[in-house]
Design a protein around this motif. Sequence first.
Motif, mmCIF file in Angstrom:
data_model
loop_
_atom_site.group_PDB
_atom_site.id
_atom_site.type_symbol
_atom_site.label_atom_id
_atom_site.label_comp_id
_atom_site.label_asym_id
_atom_site.label_seq_id
_atom_site.Cartn_x
_atom_site.Cartn_y
_atom_site.Cartn_z
ATOM 1 N N SER A 68 0.833 -1.210 0.000
ATOM 2 C CA SER A 68 0.000 0.000 0.000
ATOM 3 C C SER A 68 0.864 1.255 0.000
ATOM 4 O O SER A 68 0.465 2.286 -0.540
ATOM 5 N N SER A 140 -7.221 12.443 1.377
ATOM 6 C CA SER A 140 -7.181 11.591 0.198
ATOM 7 C C SER A 140 -5.891 11.766 -0.596
ATOM 8 O O SER A 140 -5.091 12.660 -0.335
ATOM 9 N N PRO A 229 -6.249 1.554 -3.134
ATOM 10 C CA PRO A 229 -7.310 2.439 -3.634
ATOM 11 C C PRO A 229 -8.118 1.700 -4.696
ATOM 12 O O PRO A 229 -7.602 0.791 -5.339
ATOM 13 N N TRP A 246 -10.096 6.382 -7.350
ATOM 14 C CA TRP A 246 -8.927 6.207 -6.486
ATOM 15 C C TRP A 246 -8.455 7.512 -5.880
ATOM 16 O O TRP A 246 -7.840 7.545 -4.831
ATOM 17 N N SER A 249 -9.375 8.240 -2.350
ATOM 18 C CA SER A 249 -9.123 7.174 -1.384
ATOM 19 C C SER A 249 -8.088 7.607 -0.347
ATOM 20 O O SER A 249 -7.194 8.400 -0.636
ATOM 21 N N PHE A 251 -4.730 7.031 1.939
ATOM 22 C CA PHE A 251 -3.468 6.508 1.405
ATOM 23 C C PHE A 251 -2.381 6.552 2.469
ATOM 24 O O PHE A 251 -2.512 7.222 3.497
#
Lengths: 304, 298
Positions: A68, A140, A229, A246, A249, A251
């Motif tokens: 990730s 995000s 994402p 994405w 998303s 992170f």
Amino acid sequence: MLDARAMIARGRRRDAAFNILGWACAVVVLSALAALLTNLCIQGLSRIDWQFLTSFPSRRPQQAGILSAWVGSILVILVTACTAIPLGVAAGIYLEEYARKNWFTTIIEINIVNLAGVPSIIYGLMALGLFVYQFHFGQSILSGGLTLAFLILPIVIVATREAMRAIPKHIREAAYALGATRLEVVRHHLLPYSAGGIGTGVIIGISRAIGETAPLVTIGALTFIAFLPPSPIVVDPALQIQPFKWIMSPFTVLPIQMFNWVSRPGEEFLKNAAAAGVVLMVVTLGLNAAAIVVRHRIRRRIKW
Amino acid sequence: MVTRGIGVEPRRTLPPLPRPEIPVSVSPTSIKPEPLGTPAPATPPATVKAEVQNLNFFYGTHQAVKNVSLRLLENHVTALIGPSGCGKTTLLRCFNRMHDLYPNTRYDGRIILNPGGINIVDRAVNPIEMRMRISMVFQKPNPFPKSIYENVAYGLRLRGLKSRSELEGRVEVALRGAALWDEVKDRLKKQAYDLSGGQQQRLCIARALAIEPEIVLFDEPTSALDPVATGKIEELMYELKSRLTIIIVTHNMQQAARVSDYTAFMYLGELVEVDQTAKIFQNPSKPLTEQYISGRFG
Ligand SMILES: Nc1ncnc2c1ncn2[C@@H]1O[C@H](COP(=O)(O)OP(=O)(O)OP(=O)(O)O)[C@@H](O)[C@H]1O
Ligand SMILES: [Mg+2]
């Protein structure tokens, strides 16, 4: 009469002394860097394998990975590059070629140079207020990417301007004398000839952005993310195209993941941190090498 | 292959280039064609290509051109001479409005360009329109960091020419016109900067000729060149003037005497005297001119 031979000999001795001093300084700096890198590699290299690159973080250090984190880093940098490059290059061109030189543009110029020296956490604070609270972008990828874009914008602008300024006046005049408009001069001459300098600046800016932690932590990037994402194309259960989902998303990025592991107790987590550090170093040094190659290539191609 | 579609003989007559619409606004100060200074005998009456009328030019508050009036005859070479700093370059760069590129510059007066009777230095006239008709060769060779071919083709591309065969034809004609074709025909795709200084300058001349200008402005075009390259460029000017009008700034008296039909002597921003070149060099009417020609100052 002055004894020329004695003077030359004295000059030689001074040269030699300075030479030795310079070497000593270089050796100290380089060996410190080498020691740092070796240490990092000794600790981390053994930990880097396919599993490490393709796993999410975990409470069990042997099963943890940076999936990730590196995906997050790439996506954030993508947003950063897509905003900072066009904005920075356009601003650089405007300031160098279009703006009238008066006290107002002088103030802007001074401020842009100063902005490059503002601590990155201040950018984080600004981004928290602007992107997270004002525009509701949340914590995000979009917020993170824009924050880093603002951070490297001055670097891109200054690089663009320096590259444009390096183009001799007589080249511009040749183009204008043939009847080119300002836009044509920019598109046909200034941009192509300054591409090397701009490219170098962009790469240096991006390699700086990849290593940034503080501003992203400030806007609230998470330290533990065990999912990716949303993909732009989903086939299961039904075909779905969501090219920009994405971007909203949550992170994490490599340096944050590293920071997270360093702050945990236990030898094994430190190893993970070192391994993530090696990956980060390789990417950053690789980018810097790319910058040197780009600059060199273009320099060899363009002469005046 | 670059020479495709072109015979062995250079194609000298290509269809005229598309030109931007030139507004025909004949001003009341339009020209009565009159030979300049003492009338030139025997030759057919030349038409006035451009007429400078009471021109002043300012860099900020510094006046570099003072009340200059001057006629340029079509198909003639006019040389501008005078000591360093007297305003020759400044005057030359008024013709293609080069000063517009820099802030705090001001023109005052007129330069009427025929046909059309347009006042070049009128702020309402688009400088690009003037640069489409008047091209310039600079003191220092300044090719673009592109290929030889692209350098010459650039002005044509700016004028919207896209057809490859037409571009190639015109590039060849221009390079022949600049006496450079034979030296570069096998390496048109090579970088212009690999040429020698003299070749670069002829490349710049080819670039200026490709757009079929009405006037070419030369600013000390040979000051960076050796005598052989200089000779080539001087010969070229002699050939060129059958097709266009030339102004050349030079510090070299012999050069002025060799290439020009008329010579204008400038001093401290003013035009002291303009006349047929032979007259200026043998029997100038102003003592200042005489002093300068004979090398007693400057
Ligand atoms: N960009 C400029 N800004 C201000 N003054 C200028 C500028 N360029 C030239 N001048 C001044 O204008 C005057 C005329 O300069 P110009 O370059 O036209 O002279 P010149 O006759 O071409 O000289 P040279 O033979 O040395 O080339 C000089 O006094 C010069 O200092
Ligand atoms: Mg000059």
